[in-house]
Design a protein around this motif. Structure first.
Motif, PDB file in Angstrom:
ATOM      1  N   LYS A 302      58.456  16.965 -16.772  1.00  0.00           N
ATOM      2  CA  LYS A 302      57.863  17.385 -16.787  1.00  0.00           C
ATOM      3  C   LYS A 302      56.180  17.730 -17.750  1.00  0.00           C
ATOM      4  O   LYS A 302      55.496  17.317 -16.963  1.00  0.00           O
ATOM      5  N   ARG A 303      56.017  17.355 -18.845  1.00  0.00           N
ATOM      6  CA  ARG A 303      55.008  17.129 -19.275  1.00  0.00           C
ATOM      7  C   ARG A 303      54.935  15.926 -18.918  1.00  0.00           C
ATOM      8  O   ARG A 303      53.360  15.861 -18.990  1.00  0.00           O
ATOM      9  N   LYS A 304      56.039  14.774 -19.085  1.00  0.00           N
ATOM     10  CA  LYS A 304      55.327  13.589 -19.276  1.00  0.00           C
ATOM     11  C   LYS A 304      54.267  13.311 -17.508  1.00  0.00           C
ATOM     12  O   LYS A 304      53.591  12.691 -17.431  1.00  0.00           O
ATOM     13  N   SER A 334      57.458  20.181 -30.205  1.00  0.00           N
ATOM     14  CA  SER A 334      58.377  19.349 -29.462  1.00  0.00           C
ATOM     15  C   SER A 334      57.818  20.442 -28.015  1.00  0.00           C
ATOM     16  O   SER A 334      56.819  20.738 -27.960  1.00  0.00           O
ATOM     17  N   VAL A 335      58.494  19.230 -27.567  1.00  0.00           N
ATOM     18  CA  VAL A 335      57.739  19.193 -25.890  1.00  0.00           C
ATOM     19  C   VAL A 335      56.996  20.880 -25.385  1.00  0.00           C
ATOM     20  O   VAL A 335      56.141  20.854 -24.723  1.00  0.00           O
ATOM     21  N   VAL A 455      61.658  12.427 -10.859  1.00  0.00           N
ATOM     22  CA  VAL A 455      59.853  12.652 -10.875  1.00  0.00           C
ATOM     23  C   VAL A 455      59.828  14.142 -12.058  1.00  0.00           C
ATOM     24  O   VAL A 455      58.340  14.690 -12.018  1.00  0.00           O
ATOM     25  N   GLY A 456      60.890  14.960 -11.991  1.00  0.00           N
ATOM     26  CA  GLY A 456      60.164  16.045 -13.592  1.00  0.00           C
ATOM     27  C   GLY A 456      60.845  16.924 -11.756  1.00  0.00           C
ATOM     28  O   GLY A 456      60.486  18.098 -13.421  1.00  0.00           O
ATOM     29  N   ARG A 457      60.907  16.949 -11.605  1.00  0.00           N
ATOM     30  CA  ARG A 457      61.344  17.948 -10.261  1.00  0.00           C
ATOM     31  C   ARG A 457      62.629  19.230 -10.061  1.00  0.00           C
ATOM     32  O   ARG A 457      63.332  18.367 -10.278  1.00  0.00           O
ATOM     33  N   THR A 458      62.234  20.003 -10.525  1.00  0.00           N
ATOM     34  CA  THR A 458      63.847  20.516 -10.603  1.00  0.00           C
ATOM     35  C   THR A 458      64.628  21.095  -9.319  1.00  0.00           C
ATOM     36  O   THR A 458      64.120  21.134  -8.535  1.00  0.00           O
TER      37      THR A 458
END
Ligand SMILES: [Zn+2]
Length: 528
Positions: A302-304, A334-335, A455-458
């Protein structure tokens, strides 16, 4: 609650809102408040202990007495060993509450003694100025945790202002994409207004129709906005923007960036990701955008997705019963590295097994130090686990003296997505009873897995065992969501967002066993 008592709350609310809006709080004041509280930390904890010993019905008093602790013992230990060491000793002596004991009314067994506490037993008896209208329920599974204005200032405004400053957002236009009542949006609007930082736009991802709110909730959002305006504050009215129209929020941010060089949006982590994905799709520039992300972990993926657009992300961690607990570090190790607001909380780890899983995690135990805290917490689990560390840091939050960090934050007994959280007990009944009755198979043929897509979606995958035979996947998802939305407006609000986010997909495969070989309805814990 009767109409008369509702009216009394509204009247009291209007009266107090006038006082609240009268004296904005600037950055210097917020910093001085934190510094003073850091100096007074021992005194604040001892005052909290005193309040417990003064309240004969306090659940903590029963645990403290069982552990053989009197106030004088605690005072000596705090002054000689420090706060966290004292809390560690109390935890080891059985003075703590697990998430299940705190939130679910599970029987508390310590030695030969047994207790059962209700959630309202933890209400802080001190504040007398409770505000029903300002309550929210986005993270607390439909329970009402009620904030008063004193707490809104002492916790929310002070923490948000120093966070905005740390991320160089104080001079930028601010927007919200957060739910209307019973969600957290109104609390955020008031929080920022107190700092003279009135949000320019307030987008809501759900609309009133979908929530079917009780009359007082329906009135709540309008009332806060209208009374605030009558008192001279230009509060934004909520504008409905569903998840699939994230580009409207993106467009607003891009426009503000063009005009002012930057822009800040506070929203649920998944929604920040959607805004950034819309920027990529529409070719909009988000260089200079900053996101305060709340409600769910900021994972590497998600951060990316956020940073690839040139935007920055600041994770904010909190839960409804405590308020804002920690905010993102600008030099993160850390992230999701966050600074604990140790002027208001103490956090220690609690090694525990996640029920029936054979997996051990370091759950967070929280203790509240603020006298205006809505709930008194003494070594209470939030349902999250992670890493607690102490290190000096030269970001603005570190320089304030906030040396304790938490990171690697995940929930161990709940599912979170699009900022909405359901405890597992809500889901177990559906998986083990409703689905087998409606679609065949047995209680162990269905399982939920929390995953993140490319793409970081839960995403939640509903595993349906091949043994169940042919099923209509769309019908299973519909049945699941319909069951989940039953009950409170808060549940309808949360389910509506899950539905919009297309959070649930069906996979035809056998449920996955834990490392211990057990089949659980939820398989969400990352092995540690
Ligand atoms: Zn830092």
């Amino acid at each position: 609650m009767s109409i008369t008592s509702d009216l009394a709350i509204y009247w009291r609310f209007a009266w107090q809102l006038r006082k609240f809006l009268g004296q904005p709080l600037d950055l210097g004041q917020c910093q001085r408040i934190i510094l003073q509280r850091l100096t007074d930390r021992d005194k604040m904890l001892l005052a909290a202990f005193q309040a417990i010993y003064d309240n004969l019905s306090s659940p903590y008093l029963q645990l403290l007495r069982l552990a053989g602790c009197e106030y004088g013992d605690l005072e000596r230990t705090v002054l000689s060993d420090g706060i966290e060491a004292t809390l560690g000793k109390l935890r080891d002596a059985g003075v703590y509450l697990s998430y299940e004991e705190f939130k679910r009314g599970k029987e508390v067994v310590r030695g030969s003694q047994r207790f059962r506490f209700k959630e309202r037993d933890f209400d802080n008896p001190l504040p007398a100025r409770h505000l029903g209208a300002a309550s929210g329920a986005s993270r607390s599974i439909g329970t009402r945790t009620i904030y008063d204005f004193e707490f809104l200032i002492a916790n929310c405004t002070v923490c948000e202002v120093v966070t905005l400053d740390a991320f160089n957002c104080l001079g930028l236009p601010l927007g919200l994409w957060a739910n209307i009542v019973p969600g957290v949006g109104p609390v955020l609007v008031l929080t920022y207004t107190k700092a003279g930082k009135i949000p320019v736009r307030w987008f809501s991802p759900v609309e009133k129709r979908a929530i079917k709110p009780a009359l007082k909730h329906l009135l709540g959002t309008n009332y806060i906005v209208n009374v605030g305006r009558l008192l001279g504050a230009k509060l934004p009215a909520p504008e409905y923007v569903p998840l699939n129209e994230a580009w409207r929020v993106t467009q607003w941010m891009a426009e503000e960036i063009r005009r002012y060089g930057g822009c800040c949006l506070e929203t649920y982590t998944s929604l920040a990701v959607r805004v950034c994905q819309a920027a990529k799709e529409k070719g909009l520039d988000l260089n200079g955008a900053r996101f305060i992300t709340v409600g769910e972990p900021l994972t590497p993926a998600k951060r990316k997705e956020i940073e690839v657009t040139g935007a920055a992300a600041c994770p904010s961690y909190g839960f409804m019963e405590a308020g804002i607990v920690a905010a993102g570090c600008c030099n993160p190790a850390s992230v999701d590295d966050t600074h604990i607001f140790k002027d208001s909380f103490a956090v220690i780890p609690h090694r525990r097994e996640v029920l029936h899983s054979g997996i051990n995690v370091d759950a967070f135990l929280f203790t509240t130090l603020l006298p205006s805290a809505p709930k008194l917490l003494l070594n209470v689990e939030s349902g999250d686990y992670g890493v607690v560390t102490t290190r000096s840091c030269d970001c603005k939050l570190g320089k304030l003296g906030l040396t304790d960090h938490i990171s690697g934050i995940f929930g161990f007994d709940k599912l979170t997505g699009s900022g909405m959280t359901f405890v597992t007990s809500d889901l177990v009944r559906i998986l083990e009873e409703v689905l087998p009755v409606s679609f065949g198979g047995s209680a162990t043929d269905y399982q939920i897995i929390e995953e993140e897509d490319e793409v970081g979606r839960t995403r939640l995958s509903l595993l349906v065992s091949p043994e169940v035979g042919p099923v209509n996947e769309g019908e299973i998802v519909e049945t699941f969501l319909a069951e989940l939305s039953k009950g409170t407006p808060g549940k309808r609000m949360m389910t509506n967002l899950w539905s919009q986010a297309k959070m649930l997909r069906v996979k035809r495969m056998h449920p996955i066993a834990t490392a211990m070989g057990k089949l659980l309805p939820m398989h969400i814990i990352k092995d540690k």
